[in-house]
Design a protein around this motif. Structure first.
Motif, PDB file in Angstrom:
ATOM      1  N   GLU C  63       0.820  -1.213   0.000  1.00 35.70           N
ATOM      2  CA  GLU C  63       0.000   0.000   0.000  1.00 35.70           C
ATOM      3  C   GLU C  63       0.857   1.266   0.000  1.00 35.70           C
ATOM      4  OE1 GLU C  63      -3.020   0.399  -0.459  1.00 35.70           O
ATOM      5  OE2 GLU C  63      -4.068  -1.417   0.088  1.00 35.70           O
ATOM      6  N   GLY C  67       1.361   4.210  -2.972  1.00 32.91           N
ATOM      7  CA  GLY C  67       1.060   5.625  -2.784  1.00 32.91           C
ATOM      8  C   GLY C  67       2.177   6.496  -3.320  1.00 32.91           C
ATOM      9  N   ALA C  99      -0.125  10.028   0.972  1.00 29.11           N
ATOM     10  CA  ALA C  99      -1.167   9.096   0.541  1.00 29.11           C
ATOM     11  C   ALA C  99      -0.792   7.671   0.914  1.00 29.11           C
ATOM     12  CB  ALA C  99      -1.390   9.207  -0.966  1.00 29.11           C
ATOM     13  N   LEU C 102      -1.458   7.217   4.475  1.00 30.55           N
ATOM     14  CA  LEU C 102      -2.917   7.120   4.630  1.00 30.55           C
ATOM     15  C   LEU C 102      -3.400   5.723   4.237  1.00 30.55           C
ATOM     16  CD1 LEU C 102      -5.439   8.878   5.273  1.00 30.55           C
ATOM     17  CD2 LEU C 102      -5.635   9.226   2.822  1.00 30.55           C
ATOM     18  N   ASN C 103      -2.862   5.229   3.113  1.00 30.46           N
ATOM     19  CA  ASN C 103      -3.237   3.886   2.655  1.00 30.46           C
ATOM     20  C   ASN C 103      -2.947   2.839   3.723  1.00 30.46           C
ATOM     21  OD1 ASN C 103      -4.092   4.703   0.187  1.00 30.46           O
ATOM     22  ND2 ASN C 103      -2.235   4.117  -0.919  1.00 30.46           N
ATOM     23  N   ARG C 106      -5.190   3.150   6.648  1.00 29.84           N
ATOM     24  CA  ARG C 106      -6.535   2.739   6.290  1.00 29.84           C
ATOM     25  C   ARG C 106      -6.647   1.223   6.227  1.00 29.84           C
ATOM     26  NH1 ARG C 106      -8.455   6.891   1.966  1.00 29.84           N
ATOM     27  NH2 ARG C 106      -9.217   8.238   3.628  1.00 29.84           N
TER      28      ARG C 106
END
Lengths: 248, 201, 116
Positions: C63, C67, C99, C102-103, C106
Protein backbone atom coordinates in the motif's frame (compact mmCIF):
# COMPACT_ATOMS: atom_id res chain seq x y z
CA UNK A 1 20.28 -25.48 -21.32
CA UNK A 2 21.66 -22.17 -20.11
CA UNK A 3 18.18 -20.72 -20.58
CA UNK A 4 16.52 -23.43 -18.48
CA UNK A 5 18.62 -22.52 -15.48
CA UNK A 6 18.05 -18.82 -15.96
CA UNK A 7 15.36 -17.81 -13.44
CA UNK A 8 14.16 -15.06 -15.78
CA UNK A 9 13.62 -17.31 -18.76
CA UNK A 10 10.24 -18.53 -17.53
CA UNK A 11 8.77 -15.06 -17.93
CA UNK A 12 9.84 -14.78 -21.56
CA UNK A 13 7.07 -14.09 -24.02
CA UNK A 14 7.36 -16.13 -27.19
CA UNK A 15 5.08 -15.77 -30.20
CA UNK A 16 3.46 -19.06 -31.12
CA UNK A 17 1.27 -18.07 -34.05
CA UNK A 18 1.87 -15.04 -36.19
CA UNK A 19 4.40 -12.26 -35.80
CA UNK A 20 4.54 -8.73 -34.54
CA UNK A 21 3.00 -7.02 -31.54
CA UNK A 22 -0.34 -8.81 -31.68
CA UNK A 23 0.96 -12.33 -32.32
CA UNK A 24 -0.66 -15.17 -30.41
CA UNK A 25 1.98 -15.68 -27.73
CA UNK A 26 2.51 -18.23 -24.99
CA UNK A 27 1.00 -15.67 -22.63
CA UNK A 28 -2.17 -15.58 -24.73
CA UNK A 29 -2.18 -19.36 -24.90
CA UNK A 30 -2.05 -19.62 -21.12
CA UNK A 31 -4.82 -17.03 -20.80
CA UNK A 32 -6.88 -19.21 -23.11
CA UNK A 33 -5.95 -22.30 -21.06
CA UNK A 34 -7.01 -20.48 -17.89
CA UNK A 35 -10.39 -19.61 -19.37
CA UNK A 36 -10.87 -23.15 -20.68
CA UNK A 37 -9.94 -24.71 -17.34
CA UNK A 38 -12.21 -22.41 -15.33
CA UNK A 39 -15.13 -23.00 -17.64
CA UNK A 40 -14.48 -26.74 -17.79
CA UNK A 41 -14.12 -26.94 -14.01
CA UNK A 42 -17.40 -25.15 -13.42
CA UNK A 43 -19.30 -26.94 -16.17
CA UNK A 44 -18.15 -30.43 -15.24
CA UNK A 45 -18.55 -29.59 -11.56
CA UNK A 46 -22.14 -28.55 -12.06
CA UNK A 47 -23.11 -31.19 -14.61
CA UNK A 48 -24.28 -33.72 -12.05
CA UNK A 49 -26.43 -31.23 -10.13
CA UNK A 50 -26.71 -33.54 -7.19
CA UNK A 51 -28.13 -32.42 -3.88
CA UNK A 52 -25.22 -33.89 -1.98
CA UNK A 53 -22.29 -32.57 -3.99
CA UNK A 54 -19.42 -34.65 -5.27
CA UNK A 55 -15.85 -33.50 -4.90
CA UNK A 56 -15.71 -31.33 -8.01
CA UNK A 57 -19.19 -29.94 -7.48
CA UNK A 58 -18.45 -28.97 -3.90
CA UNK A 59 -15.27 -27.24 -5.09
CA UNK A 60 -17.27 -25.31 -7.67
CA UNK A 61 -19.88 -24.41 -5.08
CA UNK A 62 -17.20 -23.51 -2.57
CA UNK A 63 -15.59 -21.06 -4.97
CA UNK A 64 -18.99 -19.56 -5.73
CA UNK A 65 -19.95 -19.21 -2.08
CA UNK A 66 -16.52 -17.95 -1.11
CA UNK A 67 -16.68 -15.09 -3.61
CA UNK A 68 -20.34 -14.44 -2.85
CA UNK A 69 -19.51 -14.29 0.85
CA UNK A 70 -16.65 -11.87 0.23
CA UNK A 71 -18.86 -9.62 -1.91
CA UNK A 72 -21.69 -9.62 0.61
CA UNK A 73 -19.32 -9.02 3.50
CA UNK A 74 -17.62 -6.00 1.93
CA UNK A 75 -20.40 -4.32 -0.01
CA UNK A 76 -23.63 -5.91 1.12
CA UNK A 77 -26.35 -7.37 -1.05
CA UNK A 78 -26.27 -4.39 -3.39
CA UNK A 79 -22.72 -5.40 -4.30
CA UNK A 80 -24.03 -8.61 -5.82
CA UNK A 81 -24.60 -6.82 -9.13
CA UNK A 82 -20.80 -6.88 -9.51
CA UNK A 83 -20.67 -10.54 -8.61
CA UNK A 84 -20.02 -11.85 -12.16
CA UNK A 85 -17.10 -9.45 -12.54
CA UNK A 86 -15.64 -10.23 -9.14
CA UNK A 87 -16.11 -13.95 -9.63
CA UNK A 88 -14.42 -13.81 -13.04
CA UNK A 89 -11.53 -11.84 -11.55
CA UNK A 90 -11.10 -14.25 -8.67
CA UNK A 91 -11.23 -17.36 -10.82
CA UNK A 92 -8.94 -15.87 -13.46
CA UNK A 93 -6.29 -14.78 -10.99
CA UNK A 94 -6.54 -17.97 -8.94
CA UNK A 95 -6.31 -20.29 -11.92
CA UNK A 96 -3.55 -18.27 -13.56
CA UNK A 97 -1.58 -18.38 -10.29
CA UNK A 98 -2.13 -22.11 -9.83
CA UNK A 99 -1.34 -23.03 -13.43
CA UNK A 100 1.90 -21.09 -13.07
CA UNK A 101 2.95 -23.35 -10.21
CA UNK A 102 3.14 -26.35 -12.50
CA UNK A 103 6.75 -26.67 -13.69
CA UNK A 104 7.54 -25.50 -17.22
CA UNK A 105 4.41 -23.40 -17.45
CA UNK A 106 3.99 -19.69 -17.97
CA UNK A 107 2.42 -17.54 -15.28
CA UNK A 108 0.08 -14.99 -16.81
CA UNK A 109 -0.12 -13.00 -13.58
CA UNK A 110 3.66 -12.61 -13.37
CA UNK A 111 3.43 -9.87 -15.99
CA UNK A 112 2.65 -6.47 -14.56
CA UNK A 113 0.73 -5.38 -17.59
CA UNK A 114 -1.76 -8.22 -17.08
CA UNK A 115 -2.30 -7.52 -13.41
CA UNK A 116 -2.45 -3.80 -14.11
CA UNK A 117 -5.04 -4.32 -16.83
CA UNK A 118 -7.12 -6.46 -14.48
CA UNK A 119 -6.96 -3.83 -11.75
CA UNK A 120 -7.83 -1.15 -14.30
CA UNK A 121 -10.94 -3.14 -15.15
CA UNK A 122 -11.92 -2.78 -11.50
CA UNK A 123 -11.02 0.90 -11.25
CA UNK A 124 -12.74 1.84 -14.50
CA UNK A 125 -15.83 -0.01 -13.34
CA UNK A 126 -15.68 1.95 -10.09
CA UNK A 127 -15.24 5.31 -11.81
CA UNK A 128 -17.79 4.74 -14.58
CA UNK A 129 -20.40 3.19 -12.35
CA UNK A 130 -19.73 5.76 -9.63
CA UNK A 131 -20.30 8.71 -11.95
CA UNK A 132 -23.24 7.04 -13.72
CA UNK A 133 -24.98 6.25 -10.47
CA UNK A 134 -24.09 9.22 -8.31
CA UNK A 135 -22.96 11.90 -10.76
CA UNK A 136 -20.77 14.54 -9.17
CA UNK A 137 -21.76 13.20 -5.77
CA UNK A 138 -19.19 10.49 -6.52
CA UNK A 139 -16.50 13.16 -6.01
CA UNK A 140 -17.46 13.24 -2.35
CA UNK A 141 -15.24 10.18 -2.16
CA UNK A 142 -12.30 12.58 -2.25
CA UNK A 143 -13.70 15.10 0.22
CA UNK A 144 -13.78 13.75 3.72
CA UNK A 145 -16.40 15.37 5.90
CA UNK A 146 -15.39 17.51 8.85
CA UNK A 147 -12.19 18.87 7.37
CA UNK A 148 -11.58 22.62 7.72
CA UNK A 149 -11.67 24.56 4.43
CA UNK A 150 -8.08 25.75 4.30
CA UNK A 151 -6.50 22.28 4.24
CA UNK A 152 -9.27 20.76 2.12
CA UNK A 153 -7.31 21.05 -1.19
CA UNK A 154 -4.35 19.32 0.39
CA UNK A 155 -6.49 16.53 1.83
CA UNK A 156 -8.38 16.17 -1.44
CA UNK A 157 -5.07 15.94 -3.36
CA UNK A 158 -3.85 13.24 -1.00
CA UNK A 159 -7.16 11.39 -1.35
CA UNK A 160 -6.94 11.57 -5.14
CA UNK A 161 -3.40 10.21 -5.13
CA UNK A 162 -4.47 7.55 -2.67
CA UNK A 163 -7.26 6.64 -5.10
CA UNK A 164 -4.83 6.60 -8.03
CA UNK A 165 -2.48 4.40 -6.05
CA UNK A 166 -5.13 1.71 -5.75
CA UNK A 167 -4.69 0.09 -9.16
CA UNK A 168 -0.92 0.33 -8.73
CA UNK A 169 -1.04 -1.27 -5.32
CA UNK A 170 -3.48 -3.90 -6.56
CA UNK A 171 -1.47 -4.86 -9.61
CA UNK A 172 2.03 -4.52 -8.11
CA UNK A 173 1.14 -6.71 -5.14
CA UNK A 174 -0.08 -9.58 -7.29
CA UNK A 175 2.65 -9.20 -9.86
CA UNK A 176 5.46 -8.92 -7.34
CA UNK A 177 4.31 -11.90 -5.32
CA UNK A 178 4.01 -14.10 -8.38
CA UNK A 179 7.30 -12.92 -9.83
CA UNK A 180 9.25 -13.29 -6.60
CA UNK A 181 7.74 -16.66 -5.83
CA UNK A 182 8.56 -18.07 -9.21
CA UNK A 183 12.10 -16.68 -9.26
CA UNK A 184 12.73 -18.13 -5.79
CA UNK A 185 11.38 -21.50 -6.84
CA UNK A 186 13.43 -21.47 -10.00
CA UNK A 187 16.60 -20.51 -8.16
CA UNK A 188 16.22 -23.26 -5.59
CA UNK A 189 15.33 -25.81 -8.24
CA UNK A 190 18.39 -24.57 -10.13
CA UNK A 191 20.56 -25.21 -7.08
CA UNK A 192 19.44 -28.81 -7.06
CA UNK A 193 20.36 -29.45 -10.67
CA UNK A 194 23.54 -27.40 -10.45
CA UNK A 195 24.79 -29.20 -7.35
CA UNK A 196 24.00 -32.66 -8.63
CA UNK A 197 25.41 -31.91 -12.07
CA UNK A 198 28.68 -30.34 -10.96
CA UNK A 199 29.55 -32.32 -7.83
CA UNK A 200 28.17 -35.72 -8.72
CA UNK A 201 27.12 -37.99 -5.83
CA UNK A 202 28.12 -35.49 -3.13
CA UNK A 203 26.24 -32.81 -4.96
CA UNK A 204 23.21 -35.06 -5.20
CA UNK A 205 23.32 -35.53 -1.44
CA UNK A 206 23.83 -31.81 -0.90
CA UNK A 207 21.10 -31.10 -3.41
CA UNK A 208 18.53 -32.69 -1.11
CA UNK A 209 18.56 -29.61 1.08
CA UNK A 210 17.52 -27.09 -1.55
CA UNK A 211 15.13 -29.71 -2.90
CA UNK A 212 13.36 -29.85 0.45
CA UNK A 213 13.40 -26.08 0.52
CA UNK A 214 11.99 -25.96 -2.99
CA UNK A 215 9.17 -28.30 -1.97
CA UNK A 216 8.47 -26.16 1.08
CA UNK A 217 8.44 -23.03 -1.02
CA UNK A 218 6.13 -24.70 -3.51
CA UNK A 219 3.68 -25.41 -0.69
CA UNK A 220 4.02 -21.80 0.42
CA UNK A 221 3.47 -20.65 -3.16
CA UNK A 222 0.19 -22.54 -3.30
CA UNK A 223 -0.92 -20.60 -0.24
CA UNK A 224 0.32 -17.36 -1.75
CA UNK A 225 -1.40 -18.13 -5.06
CA UNK A 226 -4.70 -18.51 -3.27
CA UNK A 227 -4.18 -15.59 -0.89
CA UNK A 228 -3.19 -13.22 -3.66
CA UNK A 229 -6.31 -14.14 -5.60
CA UNK A 230 -8.31 -13.57 -2.42
CA UNK A 231 -6.64 -10.24 -1.62
CA UNK A 232 -7.17 -9.08 -5.19
CA UNK A 233 -10.83 -10.02 -4.98
CA UNK A 234 -11.32 -8.55 -1.54
CA UNK A 235 -9.81 -5.21 -2.49
CA UNK A 236 -11.74 -5.18 -5.76
CA UNK A 237 -14.90 -5.63 -3.69
CA UNK A 238 -13.92 -2.81 -1.33
CA UNK A 239 -13.19 -0.46 -4.21
CA UNK A 240 -16.45 -1.42 -5.90
CA UNK A 241 -18.16 -0.69 -2.62
CA UNK A 242 -16.91 2.91 -2.95
CA UNK A 243 -18.73 3.13 -6.27
CA UNK A 244 -21.91 1.97 -4.56
CA UNK A 245 -21.67 4.20 -1.51
CA UNK A 246 -19.42 7.22 -2.03
CA UNK A 247 -19.49 9.59 0.93
CA UNK A 248 -22.67 10.75 2.58
CA UNK B 1 54.73 -31.40 -36.41
CA UNK B 2 53.28 -33.83 -34.06
CA UNK B 3 54.66 -31.92 -31.09
CA UNK B 4 53.20 -28.59 -32.24
CA UNK B 5 50.02 -30.21 -33.41
CA UNK B 6 49.15 -31.13 -29.84
CA UNK B 7 48.91 -27.56 -28.44
CA UNK B 8 47.34 -26.28 -31.61
CA UNK B 9 44.70 -28.96 -31.39
CA UNK B 10 43.93 -28.12 -27.79
CA UNK B 11 43.68 -24.46 -28.69
CA UNK B 12 41.25 -25.24 -31.45
CA UNK B 13 39.34 -27.50 -29.07
CA UNK B 14 39.35 -24.81 -26.43
CA UNK B 15 38.14 -22.31 -29.00
CA UNK B 16 35.39 -24.70 -29.98
CA UNK B 17 34.48 -25.10 -26.35
CA UNK B 18 34.38 -21.34 -25.91
CA UNK B 19 32.37 -20.94 -29.01
CA UNK B 20 29.40 -22.86 -27.65
CA UNK B 21 28.51 -20.58 -24.74
CA UNK B 22 29.27 -17.55 -26.86
CA UNK B 23 26.93 -18.77 -29.51
CA UNK B 24 24.17 -19.59 -27.04
CA UNK B 25 24.67 -16.22 -25.43
CA UNK B 26 24.34 -14.53 -28.79
CA UNK B 27 21.37 -16.74 -29.45
CA UNK B 28 19.55 -15.62 -26.33
CA UNK B 29 20.38 -12.03 -27.10
CA UNK B 30 18.98 -12.42 -30.57
CA UNK B 31 16.02 -14.20 -29.04
CA UNK B 32 15.34 -11.40 -26.60
CA UNK B 33 16.13 -8.78 -29.17
CA UNK B 34 13.61 -10.31 -31.52
CA UNK B 35 10.84 -9.05 -29.28
CA UNK B 36 12.29 -5.60 -28.89
CA UNK B 37 13.02 -3.86 -25.62
CA UNK B 38 16.73 -4.69 -25.99
CA UNK B 39 16.66 -7.80 -23.76
CA UNK B 40 14.82 -6.06 -20.97
CA UNK B 41 13.39 -7.93 -18.03
CA UNK B 42 10.43 -9.63 -19.71
CA UNK B 43 7.65 -8.41 -17.40
CA UNK B 44 8.80 -4.82 -18.03
CA UNK B 45 9.28 -5.30 -21.77
CA UNK B 46 6.87 -2.68 -23.04
CA UNK B 47 6.83 -4.05 -26.56
CA UNK B 48 4.74 -6.99 -25.38
CA UNK B 49 2.23 -4.81 -23.52
CA UNK B 50 -0.14 -4.08 -26.37
CA UNK B 51 -0.37 -7.71 -27.41
CA UNK B 52 -0.94 -8.92 -23.87
CA UNK B 53 -3.63 -6.32 -23.26
CA UNK B 54 -5.35 -7.31 -26.48
CA UNK B 55 -5.35 -11.02 -25.68
CA UNK B 56 -6.25 -10.40 -22.06
CA UNK B 57 -9.20 -8.27 -23.17
CA UNK B 58 -10.33 -11.03 -25.52
CA UNK B 59 -9.97 -13.89 -23.06
CA UNK B 60 -11.09 -12.05 -19.95
CA UNK B 61 -14.10 -10.74 -21.85
CA UNK B 62 -14.82 -14.29 -22.95
CA UNK B 63 -14.43 -15.52 -19.38
CA UNK B 64 -16.75 -12.78 -18.12
CA UNK B 65 -19.38 -13.72 -20.68
CA UNK B 66 -19.06 -17.42 -19.92
CA UNK B 67 -19.24 -16.81 -16.19
CA UNK B 68 -22.13 -14.38 -16.16
CA UNK B 69 -24.22 -16.11 -18.80
CA UNK B 70 -23.53 -19.79 -18.19
CA UNK B 71 -21.45 -20.83 -15.22
CA UNK B 72 -22.72 -18.57 -12.43
CA UNK B 73 -26.42 -19.23 -13.13
CA UNK B 74 -25.70 -22.95 -13.08
CA UNK B 75 -23.83 -22.88 -9.78
CA UNK B 76 -26.31 -20.41 -8.30
CA UNK B 77 -29.13 -22.67 -9.35
CA UNK B 78 -27.63 -25.57 -7.46
CA UNK B 79 -26.62 -23.57 -4.40
CA UNK B 80 -29.88 -21.67 -4.11
CA UNK B 81 -31.81 -24.85 -4.84
CA UNK B 82 -30.07 -26.58 -2.00
CA UNK B 83 -30.55 -23.60 0.30
CA UNK B 84 -34.26 -23.70 -0.51
CA UNK B 85 -34.37 -27.43 0.02
CA UNK B 86 -32.58 -27.13 3.35
CA UNK B 87 -34.86 -24.30 4.44
CA UNK B 88 -37.85 -26.39 3.43
CA UNK B 89 -36.55 -29.40 5.30
CA UNK B 90 -35.88 -27.30 8.35
CA UNK B 91 -39.38 -25.87 8.22
CA UNK B 92 -40.72 -29.39 7.87
CA UNK B 93 -38.65 -30.53 10.83
CA UNK B 94 -39.89 -27.57 12.83
CA UNK B 95 -43.48 -28.36 11.91
CA UNK B 96 -43.05 -32.02 12.83
CA UNK B 97 -41.41 -31.07 16.07
CA UNK B 98 -44.35 -28.80 16.93
CA UNK B 99 -46.69 -31.61 15.99
CA UNK B 100 -44.89 -34.11 18.16
CA UNK B 101 -44.85 -31.61 20.98
CA UNK B 102 -48.61 -31.13 20.61
CA UNK B 103 -49.07 -34.87 20.51
CA UNK B 104 -46.97 -35.20 23.64
CA UNK B 105 -49.05 -32.56 25.36
CA UNK B 106 -52.25 -34.26 24.28
CA UNK B 107 -50.91 -37.52 25.62
CA UNK B 108 -50.01 -35.89 28.91
CA UNK B 109 -53.43 -34.34 29.11
CA UNK B 110 -55.15 -37.63 28.32
CA UNK B 111 -53.03 -39.28 30.96
CA UNK B 112 -53.98 -36.68 33.54
CA UNK B 113 -57.63 -36.94 32.53
CA UNK B 114 -57.57 -40.69 32.84
CA UNK B 115 -55.87 -40.41 36.17
CA UNK B 116 -58.48 -38.01 37.57
CA UNK B 117 -61.24 -40.10 36.08
CA UNK B 118 -59.84 -43.21 37.71
CA UNK B 119 -59.65 -41.36 40.96
CA UNK B 120 -63.26 -40.24 40.60
CA UNK B 121 -64.35 -43.78 39.81
CA UNK B 122 -62.40 -45.12 42.75
CA UNK B 123 -63.87 -42.65 45.17
CA UNK B 124 -67.32 -43.23 43.76
CA UNK B 125 -66.96 -46.97 44.14
CA UNK B 126 -65.66 -46.54 47.61
CA UNK B 127 -68.65 -44.39 48.49
CA UNK B 128 -71.05 -46.78 46.88
CA UNK B 129 -69.56 -49.76 48.66
CA UNK B 130 -69.57 -48.05 51.99
CA UNK B 131 -73.13 -46.88 51.41
CA UNK B 132 -74.17 -50.41 50.55
CA UNK B 133 -72.53 -51.73 53.63
CA UNK B 134 -74.29 -49.05 55.64
CA UNK B 135 -77.61 -49.95 54.12
CA UNK B 136 -77.00 -53.60 54.78
CA UNK B 137 -76.17 -52.90 58.33
CA UNK B 138 -79.20 -50.68 58.78
CA UNK B 139 -81.45 -53.23 57.18
CA UNK B 140 -80.12 -55.99 59.40
CA UNK B 141 -80.47 -53.78 62.41
CA UNK B 142 -84.03 -52.92 61.50
CA UNK B 143 -84.80 -56.52 60.91
CA UNK B 144 -83.26 -57.48 64.19
CA UNK B 145 -85.15 -54.70 65.90
CA UNK B 146 -88.40 -55.85 64.34
CA UNK B 147 -87.73 -59.38 65.41
CA UNK B 148 -86.86 -58.23 68.86
CA UNK B 149 -90.03 -56.21 69.06
CA UNK B 150 -92.08 -59.13 67.82
CA UNK B 151 -90.48 -61.36 70.37
CA UNK B 152 -91.09 -58.80 73.05
CA UNK B 153 -94.72 -58.47 71.98
CA UNK B 154 -95.05 -62.22 71.96
CA UNK B 155 -93.54 -62.41 75.41
CA UNK B 156 -95.86 -59.59 76.58
CA UNK B 157 -98.88 -61.31 75.08
CA UNK B 158 -97.90 -64.63 76.53
CA UNK B 159 -97.33 -62.98 79.87
CA UNK B 160 -100.70 -61.24 79.71
CA UNK B 161 -102.23 -64.45 78.61
CA UNK B 162 -100.58 -66.23 81.51
CA UNK B 163 -101.60 -63.49 83.87
CA UNK B 164 -105.16 -63.60 82.69
CA UNK B 165 -105.12 -67.39 83.06
CA UNK B 166 -103.80 -66.91 86.59
CA UNK B 167 -106.60 -64.50 87.31
CA UNK B 168 -109.26 -66.89 86.01
CA UNK B 169 -107.75 -69.69 88.06
CA UNK B 170 -107.42 -67.41 91.05
CA UNK B 171 -111.01 -66.26 90.71
CA UNK B 172 -112.15 -69.84 90.33
CA UNK B 173 -109.99 -70.93 93.20
CA UNK B 174 -111.08 -67.99 95.35
CA UNK B 175 -114.77 -68.61 94.68
CA UNK B 176 -114.25 -72.28 95.40
CA UNK B 177 -112.35 -71.46 98.59
CA UNK B 178 -115.04 -68.94 99.57
CA UNK B 179 -117.74 -71.47 98.86
CA UNK B 180 -116.04 -74.17 100.91
CA UNK B 181 -115.16 -71.88 103.76
CA UNK B 182 -118.29 -69.80 103.84
CA UNK B 183 -120.47 -72.31 102.38
CA UNK B 184 -122.07 -69.77 100.28
CA UNK B 185 -121.09 -68.36 97.01
CA UNK B 186 -119.89 -64.86 97.07
CA UNK B 187 -120.84 -62.47 94.34
CA UNK B 188 -118.43 -62.94 91.39
CA UNK B 189 -117.77 -59.26 91.02
CA UNK B 190 -116.48 -58.96 94.54
CA UNK B 191 -114.20 -61.95 94.20
CA UNK B 192 -112.79 -60.62 90.92
CA UNK B 193 -112.12 -57.26 92.60
CA UNK B 194 -110.33 -58.93 95.43
CA UNK B 195 -108.25 -61.11 93.08
CA UNK B 196 -107.30 -58.12 91.00
CA UNK B 197 -106.26 -56.25 94.14
CA UNK B 198 -104.05 -59.04 95.29
CA UNK B 199 -102.63 -59.56 91.79
CA UNK B 200 -101.79 -55.90 91.58
CA UNK B 201 -99.83 -56.15 94.80
CA UNK C 1 -26.60 -38.51 27.62
CA UNK C 2 -26.64 -36.47 30.79
CA UNK C 3 -29.66 -34.69 29.43
CA UNK C 4 -31.42 -37.98 28.82
CA UNK C 5 -30.91 -39.21 32.35
CA UNK C 6 -31.98 -35.83 33.63
CA UNK C 7 -35.26 -36.20 31.90
CA UNK C 8 -35.60 -39.60 33.43
CA UNK C 9 -35.60 -38.34 36.94
CA UNK C 10 -37.70 -35.34 35.98
CA UNK C 11 -40.51 -37.11 34.32
CA UNK C 12 -40.21 -40.43 36.08
CA UNK C 13 -41.36 -42.09 32.93
CA UNK C 14 -40.56 -45.35 31.25
CA UNK C 15 -36.95 -45.54 29.96
CA UNK C 16 -38.10 -45.54 26.31
CA UNK C 17 -40.01 -42.34 26.94
CA UNK C 18 -37.03 -40.60 28.54
CA UNK C 19 -34.94 -41.50 25.52
CA UNK C 20 -37.58 -39.96 23.29
CA UNK C 21 -37.53 -36.77 25.35
CA UNK C 22 -33.74 -36.67 25.05
CA UNK C 23 -33.96 -37.11 21.32
CA UNK C 24 -36.56 -34.39 21.05
CA UNK C 25 -34.30 -32.12 23.03
CA UNK C 26 -31.43 -32.89 20.69
CA UNK C 27 -33.65 -32.21 17.69
CA UNK C 28 -34.66 -28.90 19.24
CA UNK C 29 -31.09 -27.81 19.68
CA UNK C 30 -30.18 -29.00 16.21
CA UNK C 31 -32.99 -27.03 14.60
CA UNK C 32 -32.19 -23.92 16.62
CA UNK C 33 -28.52 -24.19 15.65
CA UNK C 34 -29.30 -24.51 11.97
CA UNK C 35 -31.75 -21.66 12.31
CA UNK C 36 -32.36 -19.82 9.09
CA UNK C 37 -30.25 -20.39 5.95
CA UNK C 38 -28.75 -16.92 6.55
CA UNK C 39 -26.75 -18.11 9.54
CA UNK C 40 -25.43 -20.98 7.45
CA UNK C 41 -24.06 -18.35 5.09
CA UNK C 42 -22.35 -16.67 8.01
CA UNK C 43 -20.74 -19.98 8.82
CA UNK C 44 -19.28 -20.22 5.35
CA UNK C 45 -17.98 -16.72 5.70
CA UNK C 46 -15.89 -17.52 8.74
CA UNK C 47 -13.46 -19.40 6.48
CA UNK C 48 -12.74 -16.09 4.77
CA UNK C 49 -12.16 -14.43 8.14
CA UNK C 50 -9.52 -16.97 9.04
CA UNK C 51 -7.43 -16.16 6.00
CA UNK C 52 -8.12 -12.44 6.14
CA UNK C 53 -5.38 -12.00 8.74
CA UNK C 54 -2.79 -13.18 6.25
CA UNK C 55 -4.58 -11.24 3.56
CA UNK C 56 -4.23 -8.15 5.73
CA UNK C 57 -0.49 -8.67 5.98
CA UNK C 58 -0.23 -8.98 2.21
CA UNK C 59 -2.30 -5.84 1.76
CA UNK C 60 -0.04 -3.73 3.93
CA UNK C 61 3.04 -4.81 2.01
CA UNK C 62 2.37 -2.76 -1.08
CA UNK C 63 0.00 0.00 0.00
CA UNK C 64 2.72 2.44 0.98
CA UNK C 65 4.89 1.89 -2.06
CA UNK C 66 1.87 2.25 -4.32
CA UNK C 67 1.06 5.63 -2.78
CA UNK C 68 4.55 6.94 -3.41
CA UNK C 69 4.62 5.51 -6.95
CA UNK C 70 1.24 7.04 -7.77
CA UNK C 71 2.46 10.40 -6.46
CA UNK C 72 5.62 10.08 -8.55
CA UNK C 73 3.67 9.28 -11.71
CA UNK C 74 1.28 12.17 -11.20
CA UNK C 75 4.24 14.50 -10.52
CA UNK C 76 6.03 13.29 -13.61
CA UNK C 77 2.93 13.86 -15.76
CA UNK C 78 2.38 17.30 -14.25
CA UNK C 79 5.99 18.24 -14.99
CA UNK C 80 5.61 17.00 -18.55
CA UNK C 81 2.38 18.93 -19.09
CA UNK C 82 3.40 22.22 -17.50
CA UNK C 83 7.16 22.02 -17.82
CA UNK C 84 7.51 22.66 -14.12
CA UNK C 85 10.31 20.15 -13.59
CA UNK C 86 11.30 19.23 -10.97
CA UNK C 87 8.75 20.92 -8.71
CA UNK C 88 5.75 18.82 -9.71
CA UNK C 89 7.67 15.65 -9.00
CA UNK C 90 8.82 16.92 -5.61
CA UNK C 91 5.40 18.16 -4.50
CA UNK C 92 3.54 15.10 -5.71
CA UNK C 93 6.10 12.71 -4.28
CA UNK C 94 5.49 14.33 -0.90
CA UNK C 95 1.75 14.07 -1.41
CA UNK C 96 2.25 10.47 -2.54
CA UNK C 97 4.17 9.81 0.64
CA UNK C 98 1.26 11.16 2.63
CA UNK C 99 -1.17 9.10 0.54
CA UNK C 100 0.95 6.01 1.16
CA UNK C 101 0.84 6.59 4.90
CA UNK C 102 -2.92 7.12 4.63
CA UNK C 103 -3.24 3.89 2.65
CA UNK C 104 -1.34 1.94 5.28
CA UNK C 105 -3.34 3.43 8.16
CA UNK C 106 -6.54 2.74 6.29
CA UNK C 107 -5.79 -0.86 5.47
CA UNK C 108 -4.66 -1.39 9.04
CA UNK C 109 -8.08 -0.13 10.08
CA UNK C 110 -6.67 2.80 12.09
CA UNK C 111 -8.32 5.45 9.90
CA UNK C 112 -11.78 5.19 8.44
CA UNK C 113 -12.05 4.68 4.72
CA UNK C 114 -13.19 7.40 2.35
CA UNK C 115 -16.82 8.32 2.57
CA UNK C 116 -17.45 6.60 5.85
Amino acid sequence: MAGALDPIHQFQIVPLIGEGAFAFTNSAAYMALTVVLITGFLMIGTSARTLVPGRLQSLAEMSYEFVAGTVRQTSGDSGMKFFPLVFSLFMFVLFANLIGLIPYTFTVTSHIIVTFALSMVVMLTVVIYGFAKHGTHFLHLFVPSGVPGYILPLVAAIEVISFLSRPISLSVRLFANMLAGHITLKVFAGFVTMLSASLGGVGLALGVLPLILAIGITALEFLVAFLQAYVFTLLACMYLNDALHPGH
Amino acid sequence: MTETAGPAGTIILAQAEHATPAETHAGTEAHGGGHGGGGAFPPFDSSTFAGQILWLAIFFGLLYLLMSKVAIPRVANIVEGRAERIAGDLAEARRLRAESKAAGEAYEKALADARSKAQAIASETRERVSKEADDNRKRTEAELNARLEAAEALIGATKAQALSNVRVIAVDAASAIVERLAGASAPAAEIERAVDASLAR
Amino acid sequence: MAQGSNHHSDQNDAPGDGDLAGRLERLDREIEKRGSPKSAGADGRSGGDASSGLAQAFRLSSEFVAGVVAGGIVGFLVDKLFGSSPWGLIVFLLLGFAAGVLNVLRSAGLVKGPGQ
